[in-house]
Structure formats: structure tokens, C-alpha cells
Design a protein around this motif. Structure first.
Motif, PDB file in Angstrom:
ATOM      1  N   ILE A 318       0.848  -1.252   0.388  1.00 48.51           N
ATOM      2  CA  ILE A 318       0.149   0.206  -0.033  1.00 48.51           C
ATOM      3  C   ILE A 318       1.170   1.303   0.222  1.00 48.51           C
ATOM      4  O   ILE A 318       2.073   1.788   0.613  1.00 48.51           O
ATOM      5  CB  ILE A 318      -1.299   0.104   1.499  1.00 48.51           C
ATOM      6  CG1 ILE A 318      -1.675  -1.399   1.459  1.00 48.51           C
ATOM      7  CG2 ILE A 318      -1.921   0.891   0.860  1.00 48.51           C
ATOM      8  CD1 ILE A 318      -2.232  -1.555   0.402  1.00 48.51           C
ATOM      9  N   LEU A 319       0.670   2.216  -0.764  1.00 47.02           N
ATOM     10  CA  LEU A 319       1.331   3.558  -0.970  1.00 47.02           C
ATOM     11  C   LEU A 319       0.492   4.559  -0.834  1.00 47.02           C
ATOM     12  O   LEU A 319      -0.858   4.743  -1.473  1.00 47.02           O
ATOM     13  CB  LEU A 319       1.989   3.498  -1.897  1.00 47.02           C
ATOM     14  CG  LEU A 319       2.634   5.168  -2.255  1.00 47.02           C
ATOM     15  CD1 LEU A 319       3.570   5.486  -1.152  1.00 47.02           C
ATOM     16  CD2 LEU A 319       3.141   4.975  -3.287  1.00 47.02           C
ATOM     17  N   VAL A 320       0.204   4.944   0.220  1.00 49.80           N
ATOM     18  CA  VAL A 320      -0.992   6.349   0.638  1.00 49.80           C
ATOM     19  C   VAL A 320       0.128   7.583   0.167  1.00 49.80           C
ATOM     20  O   VAL A 320       0.150   7.932   1.296  1.00 49.80           O
ATOM     21  CB  VAL A 320      -1.040   6.525   2.592  1.00 49.80           C
ATOM     22  CG1 VAL A 320      -2.334   7.537   3.011  1.00 49.80           C
ATOM     23  CG2 VAL A 320      -1.281   4.924   2.910  1.00 49.80           C
ATOM     24  N   PHE A 321      -0.645   8.141  -0.422  1.00 43.51           N
ATOM     25  CA  PHE A 321      -0.885   9.361  -0.676  1.00 43.51           C
ATOM     26  C   PHE A 321      -1.379  10.484   0.517  1.00 43.51           C
ATOM     27  O   PHE A 321      -2.034  11.958  -0.483  1.00 43.51           O
ATOM     28  CB  PHE A 321      -0.972   9.833  -2.006  1.00 43.51           C
ATOM     29  CG  PHE A 321      -0.155   9.502  -3.459  1.00 43.51           C
ATOM     30  CD1 PHE A 321       1.013   9.603  -3.776  1.00 43.51           C
ATOM     31  CD2 PHE A 321      -0.431   8.019  -3.627  1.00 43.51           C
ATOM     32  CE1 PHE A 321       1.771   8.198  -4.311  1.00 43.51           C
ATOM     33  CE2 PHE A 321       0.149   7.053  -4.519  1.00 43.51           C
ATOM     34  CZ  PHE A 321       1.844   7.541  -4.945  1.00 43.51           C
ATOM     35  N   GLU A 322      -1.042  11.028   1.307  1.00 42.08           N
ATOM     36  CA  GLU A 322      -1.322  11.394   2.181  1.00 42.08           C
ATOM     37  C   GLU A 322      -0.638  11.136   3.887  1.00 42.08           C
ATOM     38  O   GLU A 322       0.028  10.773   3.687  1.00 42.08           O
ATOM     39  CB  GLU A 322      -3.574  10.614   2.600  1.00 42.08           C
ATOM     40  CG  GLU A 322      -3.957  12.015   3.122  1.00 42.08           C
ATOM     41  CD  GLU A 322      -4.697  12.898   3.008  1.00 42.08           C
ATOM     42  OE1 GLU A 322      -3.437  14.508   3.545  1.00 42.08           O
ATOM     43  OE2 GLU A 322      -5.606  13.259   2.003  1.00 42.08           O
ATOM     44  N   ASN A 323      -1.410  13.036   4.140  1.00 44.80           N
ATOM     45  CA  ASN A 323      -0.733  12.527   5.575  1.00 44.80           C
ATOM     46  C   ASN A 323      -1.346  11.691   5.950  1.00 44.80           C
ATOM     47  O   ASN A 323      -2.224  11.542   6.182  1.00 44.80           O
ATOM     48  CB  ASN A 323      -1.129  14.374   6.321  1.00 44.80           C
ATOM     49  CG  ASN A 323      -0.009  14.955   7.200  1.00 44.80           C
ATOM     50  OD1 ASN A 323      -0.187  13.805   8.254  1.00 44.80           O
ATOM     51  ND2 ASN A 323       0.459  15.662   7.265  1.00 44.80           N
ATOM     52  N   GLU A 324      -0.421  11.141   7.330  1.00 41.57           N
ATOM     53  CA  GLU A 324      -0.993  10.269   7.938  1.00 41.57           C
ATOM     54  C   GLU A 324      -1.279  10.825   9.408  1.00 41.57           C
ATOM     55  O   GLU A 324      -2.333   9.869   9.807  1.00 41.57           O
ATOM     56  CB  GLU A 324       0.743   9.420   8.505  1.00 41.57           C
ATOM     57  CG  GLU A 324       0.137   8.089   9.671  1.00 41.57           C
ATOM     58  CD  GLU A 324       1.547   7.434   9.685  1.00 41.57           C
ATOM     59  OE1 GLU A 324       1.134   6.230  10.726  1.00 41.57           O
ATOM     60  OE2 GLU A 324       2.790   7.691   9.763  1.00 41.57           O
ATOM     61  N   PRO A 356       2.877  -4.096   3.445  1.00 39.92           N
ATOM     62  CA  PRO A 356       3.873  -3.573   3.563  1.00 39.92           C
ATOM     63  C   PRO A 356       3.284  -1.704   3.499  1.00 39.92           C
ATOM     64  O   PRO A 356       2.602  -1.855   2.476  1.00 39.92           O
ATOM     65  CB  PRO A 356       5.029  -3.098   3.504  1.00 39.92           C
ATOM     66  CG  PRO A 356       5.386  -4.325   2.211  1.00 39.92           C
ATOM     67  CD  PRO A 356       4.178  -4.886   1.909  1.00 39.92           C
ATOM     68  N   ILE A 357       2.804  -1.078   4.361  1.00 44.58           N
ATOM     69  CA  ILE A 357       2.643   0.645   4.217  1.00 44.58           C
ATOM     70  C   ILE A 357       3.448   1.781   3.987  1.00 44.58           C
ATOM     71  O   ILE A 357       4.487   1.409   5.016  1.00 44.58           O
ATOM     72  CB  ILE A 357       1.166   0.776   5.357  1.00 44.58           C
ATOM     73  CG1 ILE A 357       0.554  -0.302   5.282  1.00 44.58           C
ATOM     74  CG2 ILE A 357       0.447   1.870   5.059  1.00 44.58           C
ATOM     75  CD1 ILE A 357      -0.926  -0.342   6.688  1.00 44.58           C
ATOM     76  N   GLY A 358       3.511   2.032   3.122  1.00 45.29           N
ATOM     77  CA  GLY A 358       3.991   3.971   2.889  1.00 45.29           C
ATOM     78  C   GLY A 358       3.323   4.699   2.321  1.00 45.29           C
ATOM     79  O   GLY A 358       2.118   4.236   2.467  1.00 45.29           O
ATOM     80  N   TYR A 359       3.462   5.659   3.265  1.00 45.82           N
ATOM     81  CA  TYR A 359       3.434   7.097   2.594  1.00 45.82           C
ATOM     82  C   TYR A 359       3.791   8.151   2.562  1.00 45.82           C
ATOM     83  O   TYR A 359       5.300   8.745   2.309  1.00 45.82           O
ATOM     84  CB  TYR A 359       2.995   7.865   4.541  1.00 45.82           C
ATOM     85  CG  TYR A 359       1.460   6.819   5.226  1.00 45.82           C
ATOM     86  CD1 TYR A 359       0.474   8.070   5.460  1.00 45.82           C
ATOM     87  CD2 TYR A 359       1.552   6.223   6.155  1.00 45.82           C
ATOM     88  CE1 TYR A 359      -0.837   7.114   5.866  1.00 45.82           C
ATOM     89  CE2 TYR A 359       0.503   5.431   6.799  1.00 45.82           C
ATOM     90  CZ  TYR A 359      -0.960   6.287   6.797  1.00 45.82           C
ATOM     91  OH  TYR A 359      -1.486   5.727   7.110  1.00 45.82           O
TER      92      TYR A 359
END
Length: 716
Positions: A318-324, A356-359
Motif C-alpha cells: 500500500i502507498l498512501v498519498f496522504e498525510n498520516e 507493507p504500508i508507505g506514506y
């Protein structure tokens, strides 16, 4: 003066015998002239529709929606019909130029100059529109066409003015109008409208001395908000639409039209009753023999239904294009757990249960962030990446960049985008719909139809193709057209692959021939053989985006192109070809006679087919409403068979087409057109993403798709 005579008997003879001549075309044109002359003279005309400002609805940004009436003469079986329907169009607002500019740039302070963004927005809307001026008095009727907006206000826009002694001096537009016309400007910092002047110069008019007449069609692309507002305003349930059409007939006032009387035309004000049938919906089959019967074009997804042909998901992340801080990690982890549970229950073999999760919040190019995410995923999962789920902060934000980078570079990363808002509220139903797309992208099969539902295809060796040509939006003259061709490559109707090609934009009204179709078809046939281990012996080609006037040219060029492709593969290779045009951009509407024969929305039931009375007198065509009504009045698809070597009967082709509409990877509903064409639309949209972010599409050959993705359903 010679006046051409119209042979109306030729048209009458055609309706009786089916013998068509050029005189028939001229007769229909003459009847349309008689039909439309009176309303065209009294109302604003756009295409075959007439509009009035009554009930205009604001679309914001200086644009409003007008309601109109579409009407034209149509051929039926042994008789003529007038096709009448409500229509809607976008128009530039009329009135004071200052007020219009304020509606486009609502934050503009009139005592200050426009900023660059406001100026661009105003110029985009008003460029090419006609305006009048107020400082010359009411008797001055001349119109001017706005070609540009001045960079500065009237107080700081200068030009060379010839003085009384023959000399020249620099004067501002404000000074000129004050001295010449005694016009004191209240908003000197407002920009000026530029129009072509003498000797290749630009003449400027202060905006506050200008006004725009209403009734000017807005020919540029509407933004997303305007499209949503227009769809909401134009949408109308069947019963209110019937009343609106009846009002339109009263407005057209056929009985008191002297031009119709002069032609001896008599038009009933009653809607035509046409016989229709409702085709039986096929049963949807999942793994372990689970079968579902669609109800009103839809079926429910639940935990008992497992994917017919599952796949394995080993390496993903997962790649999150947002502020955590806005989308907390806990929310994302909760979504992943729910998604994994739904996918596993449905039969997908999920090896990596905790991906895995990335921001990230990229300020420029996203290439680096995706590269980092890919390496992280492959390190954790110990294998090449299969899927990257990108969570986006809003609709359209970064979507084109992600798709272009992942699908057109050598990386070839399969992606699935989702909105942060949806992730926060994700439930099982959302995860099941998302899962359908993921399974399709991984090469699995969600469902198929019960045996014998696709008899023509199940009997083997049939290539079903959907094709379309899409053009740039109005005003985007420098953008190319996109040809997309999608083919079915299994016997159960689910797996499709596609090819896209850039071709020169051909202008309004030009024939939409797919250039390079032989090469595209050869590529798809080769891929079909690679997957199915044999060549197709029959080709069923559904072609979208073609108007009736273009039928002869499309038939002449594209059927020939398919034949050329087969001959180039092998001179002895001659599969039987059926070529069908699919039309959705028409104004034919069907309404159920009573509530018992309608669906929940009041529309005709899914599977309604009409092939008599209003269908073509001699050609093989039919109307099919395959989908269930969701919003407003449903629009059926018209299928026109231009070429048929497979010798379909009407019943067989109608049932096959309807059945195909029940095998779609994006939802558990019957589609409004065959999925191959629906996928061609999605693929063309994807190609526009590549074009918008600068992927090199200037070459006439097929657009670049990563090798690892070419034969997958990456576009769903």
C-alpha cells in the motif's frame, strides 16, 4: 431561377419495397427542413435541438444549462416517425461583462487587477464569444468576437493614438474612453476585451462597457463540478420525462405549422406504441456450483460466492498519498484486514496477509516514491511486485501520473487506486467490488455464465472485439484522437486484453476510421492464439462511436482492415466476420406502458428489446436495454449489423449480446453495452491519462504499454 424538385414518391416507394435511392436521402432532408424551419427561426438552435432560456440553471463559472427540444424525422417500418425528446445544453451566461467575470472569478476584488489564475479562467470561458458595447448607444448593434483578455487593466493598457495634428502618442484605454466618449470608468483595473483591429492590431474595449447576449453555446469542456451539476439538473425520471416530451410537442405545435402544411405533412401528437420483448437473464455461475439469478439487471455479492478462477497474491503493498495525520495508519491497517478477509473468503490465495504500508506526499514527480515503494514491497514479500494499491486524497489527484508511470515504463506495475474517504468507511460490500477488479487484474476469473448461455462463443474459437475512437474535448485542438480496441480471450466472456493507438484528430464531422486497424487486429489475434492455443475461427466485432452517415465508410474500410489482418497472418486464414455498430448517442427513449412492466426506477426492465415498427425498414438492427435503471430515464443501446458472415438470427444475436452484458469485472450489474466496448472506453480514458502527463504519443503506431501488462486487464 431553377428550383430542385424533391421526389417524395421515391421515399414512399422505399417504405413499401425497400428500394433505396439518392432521392430518398433528399426527401428526408426536405422533410427535416419543413419540420424544423419554424422552431429554428424562433429559438436558439444547436445541432438538431432548439433551446430557450426558460428555467435556465446555473452551472457556475459563467455557464448555465438551458432546456431544449430535440426533433428529427426518422425512418420506420412502412412509415415515418418524428423523434422528439428533451435535451439540455450548456450556454455562456448573458448580461454585464463585469458580472459575468465575477461569476467566473468570484474572489476577484474589482478595485484590484486580476491574478494570473483568474485571468486564465475568464479567458478560457469567454474567448470566442460575441459581445456588444454600451458606450455607443442602443442604436449601435455591432457584435465583436473576444479573442483575448488584456494583461493589465484599462488604466495600464496602452496603444498608439493618432492626434489631431497627425502625430501619435501613447494613451491608456481608460484615458481614450474618458476623452473620446466621456465614459468615466468605475473599474479601471478591470481588464479589457481584445478584438482584431486594423493592420494586425488589437482593439481593446473596457470590460465594464461590454455585455454578452444570452444564447451563446458553451463549446469548451465542462469541469467535473459543472458536469455533475448538469447531470443532476438534466436527469429526469420516466414519468416526468413523458410529460416534458408532451409539453415539447405542444411547443413545437405541429398542427399550426404552415411549412408542414405546405408539404402536406400531418404529425400525430401521440407517442407511438411499439411491441417489445423482455429477454431472459442468464444465471451467473461462481465456484463450487453456486449460481445466482439476476433480478432487474443486478445480483448481490455475498460470502457464499467464490471466484471461479482464483489467483495468488504474494507480493503487494500500500502507498498512501496522504498525510498520516489525516489518514491514520490504524485506518489503513483495518481496511487491509477487511480486504484480505474478503479476498480469502472469495477464493483468492493471499500469501502476504500483512503487506507493507508507505506514506508519501510528493511535491513533484512521483517516480521516486513509487520506486521506493516497489523496492520495499519486493524486499518484504521476497518476489517481484504484483500489485500496488495507491490511496489518493481526492478524485483525479495524481491518478494520471500514477497510471502513466506504472503502465508505460519498463516497471510494468499493476496498480489499484482507491480514495482515502472510501478507505476510512470501507465495508465488506466495498471490498468485494474492489476485489473483483483486483482478481481481474491478477488474471483470475470472478464468474461466468451458466453453460450454453454464450453458445456462439462456448462452441469455440470466437474472438469478440470492442472498438472505439475518442476525440479531445472541445477547444483542445492540439490533442490527438485515441483508438482503443479490446478483445475477449477466453470462452466464458470474462478475460479481455486491449491495445491503444494515437491518431491525428480529424475534426468535427470527419469519418472516425481506426487507422492501423490491421496491425492492431493482428496483434490481438496473435495474443488470442498465445492464450487459447488456436486461432479464432469467428470474429464478432462491436464498433462504437459511429454515426449513421459514416456507416458506408466504416463498412468499406474497417471490415476490409479485419480481412487484411487475417490475410497477413495466413492467406488461407478466413474467419467469418460479423461487424456491428453500437450506438448510445441517440434520442430514442422507451417507456413502459404500465407499472407492472417496469423496474423499480420506473424504466423498462433489463432485457427489453425492440426490433420492429421503429427499427430500420431494411437493415438488421435492434434496440436493447440491457441494464437496470439507476438515475433518470434509461437510454437503450442500438445495435446495427453492417456485415454478417456468421448469419445470425435476430433472436440469437440479441440474446448473446444481452448475455455478454452480465460478465463484467467492475460491478455486479448488467452493463448498458457489451463489456468489450465498455472496456474500450476505459482503455481510451487511460490513454488520455498518459497523454495528459506527457508520455510520448506523437508516433502514429500503438501507444506504449509495459510488456508485463499488455495481455492483462490493467485498465479495469
Amino acid at each position: 431561377m431553377h428550383v430542385n424538385e424533391i421526389d417524395m414518391e421515391a421515399l414512399a416507394n422505399f417504405l413499401r419495397t425497400g428500394r433505396y435511392t439518392q432521392d430518398c436521402t433528399e426527401a428526408i432532408q426536405a422533410l427535416n427542413v419543413a419540420l424544423t424551419h419554424k422552431p429554428y427561426s424562433n429559438m436558439v438552435t444547436v445541432g438538431r435541438s432548439v433551446f430557450t432560456p426558460d428555467g435556465a440553471q446555473d452551472l457556475r463559472g459563467g455557464v448555465e444549462m438551458w432546456h431544449g427540444i430535440f426533433h428529427t424525422v426518422r425512418l420506420g417500418q412502412q412509415q415515418l416517425f418524428v423523434n422528439v425528446d428533451k435535451s439540455a445544453g450548456a450556454f455562456v451566461k448573458g448580461g454585464s461583462a463585469i458580472e459575468l467575470m465575477r461569476s467566473i472569478a468570484p474572489r476577484w476584488n474589482l478595485s484590484q487587477s486580476l491574478d494570473r489564475r483568474e485571468k486564465d479562467a475568464i479567458e478560457t470561458v469567454l474567448k470566442g464569444c460575441f459581445f456588444r458595447v454600451t458606450h455607443r448607444g442602443k442604436q449601435f448593434k455591432r457584435k465583436y468576437k473576444m479573442t483575448q483578455l488584456s494583461r493589465a487593466g484599462a488604466d495600464d493598457t496602452w496603444f498608439d493614438h493618432t492626434t489631431n495634428d497627425g502625430g501619435t502618442r501613447k494613451v491608456s484605454v481608460e484615458e481614450y474612453y474618458t476623452h473620446t466618449y466621456n465614459a468615466k470608468l468605475h473599474y479601471p483595473r478591470a481588464p479589457c476585451f481584445g478584438v482584431p483591429g486594423r493592420n494586425n492590431t488589437i482593439a481593446y474595449f473596457p470590460a465594464e462597457l461590454c455585455y454578452f447576449e444570452s444564447g451563446q453555446p458553451y463549446k469548451k469542456k465542462l469541469n467535473d463540478e459543472q458536469v455533475a451539476l448538469m447531470l443532476r439538473a438534466a436527469s429526469m425520471k420516466p414519468e416526468p420525462r413523458i410529460q416534458k416530451i408532451k409539453q415539447s410537442i405542444q411547443t413545437l405545435d405541429f398542427r399550426n405549422n404552415p411549412f408542414l402544411a405546405a408539404f402536406g405533412m400531418s404529425i400525430s401528437d401521440r407517442m407511438a406504441d411499439v411491441p417489445a420483448r423482455v429477454l431472459q437473464a442468464p444465471r451467473i455461475e461462481f465456484a463450487r456450483g453456486v449460481k445466482v439469478v439476476p433480478r432487474q439487471g443486478t445480483w448481490e455479492l455475498n460470502a457464499s460466492q467464490q471466484y471461479l478462477g482464483g489467483a495468488t497474491l504474494r507480493s503487494w503493498g500500500i502507498l498512501v498519498f496522504e498525510n498520516e495525520g489525516r489518514l491514520h495508519r490504524g485506518k489503513v491497517e483495518s481496511f487491509i484486514r477487511r480486504l484480505v478477509q474478503v479476498l480469502s473468503t472469495a477464493g483468492l490465495n493471499v500469501v502476504m496477509m500483512e503487506p507493507p504500508i508507505g506514506y508519501t506526499q510528493p511535491q513533484g514527480s512521483i517516480d521516486k516514491e513509487i520506486g521506493v515503494a516497489r523496492r520495499r514491497i519486493e524486499n518484504v514479500c521476497k518476489g517481484p511486485i504484483q500489485l500496488l494499491i495507491a490511496i489518493l486524497p481526492g478524485k483525479g489527484l495524481m491518478y494520471p501520473d500514477i497510471k502513466a508511470y506504472c503502465e508505460t515504463t519498463e516497471l510494468g506495475i499493476m496498480t489499484q487506486c482507491a480514495l482515502a474517504l472510501k478507505i476510512e468507511k470501507a465495508n465488506d460490500a466495498y471490498c468485494r467490488l474492489l476485489g473483483m477488479k483486483i482478481v481481474a487484474k491478477l488474471g483470475g476469473t470472478v464468474s461466468r455464465l451458466e453453460e450454453n448461455s454464450l453458445g456462439f462463443i462456448e462452441r469455440g474459437r470466437t474472438l469478440v472485439v470492442g472498438a472505439d475512437v475518442t476525440h479531445a474535448a472541445p477547444g483542445e485542438t492540439d490533442r490527438p484522437s485515441i483508438a482503443s480496441v479490446v478483445a475477449l480471450v477466453d470462452d466464458c466472456g470474462f478475460r479481455h486484453i486491449g491495445r491503444i493507438q494515437r491518431q491525428p484528430s480529424q475534426g468535427v464531422g470527419a469519418v472516425e476510421v481506426i487507422e492501423g486497424l490491421p496491425a492492431l487486429m493482428m496483434d490481438l489475434i496473435a495474443s488470442y492464439k498465445q492464450i487459447m492455443k488456436h486461432h479464432p475461427q469467428r470474429i464478432l466485432f462491436y464498433r462504437d462511436g459511429v454515426s449513421e452517415s459514416q456507416f458506408p465508410e466504416i463498412l468499406r474500410t474497417e471490415v476490409k482492415a479485419i480481412k487484411i489482418a487475417c490475410h497477413q497472418i495466413d492467406p488461407k486464414y478466413k474467419p467469418a466476420v460479423t461487424f456491428i455498430v453500437v450506438k448510445k448517442r441517440h434520442n430514442t427513449r422507451f417507456f413502459p406502458m404500465d407499472r407492472q412492466n417496469s423496474d423499480r426506477s420506473g424504466n423498462c426492465e433489463s432485457g427489453t428489446v425492440v426490433d420492429t415498427v421503429i427499427s430500420h425498414p431494411t437493415e438488421f438492427d435492434f434496440y436493447l436495454q440491457s441494464h437496470a435503471g439507476l438515475q433518470g430515464t434509461s437510454r437503450c443501446a442500438q445495435y446495427c449489423v453492417l456485415y454478417d458472415e456468421n448469419k445470425f438470427s435476430s433472436d440469437d444475436l440479441q440474446q448473446l449480446t444481452f448475455n455478454l452484458c452480465h460478465v463484467y469485472s467492475r460491478c455486479s450489474k448488467a452493463t448498458s453495452i457489451v463489456p468489450a466496448v465498455q472496456y474500450a472506453h476505459l482503455l481510451a480514458y487511460r490513454a488520455r491519462c498518459y497523454r495528459d502527463v506527457g508520455v510520448n504519443t506523437d508516433r502514429p503506431e500503438a501507444m506504449p504499454i509495459a510488456d508485463d501488462l499488455k495481455n492483462t486487464m490493467f485498465f479495469v
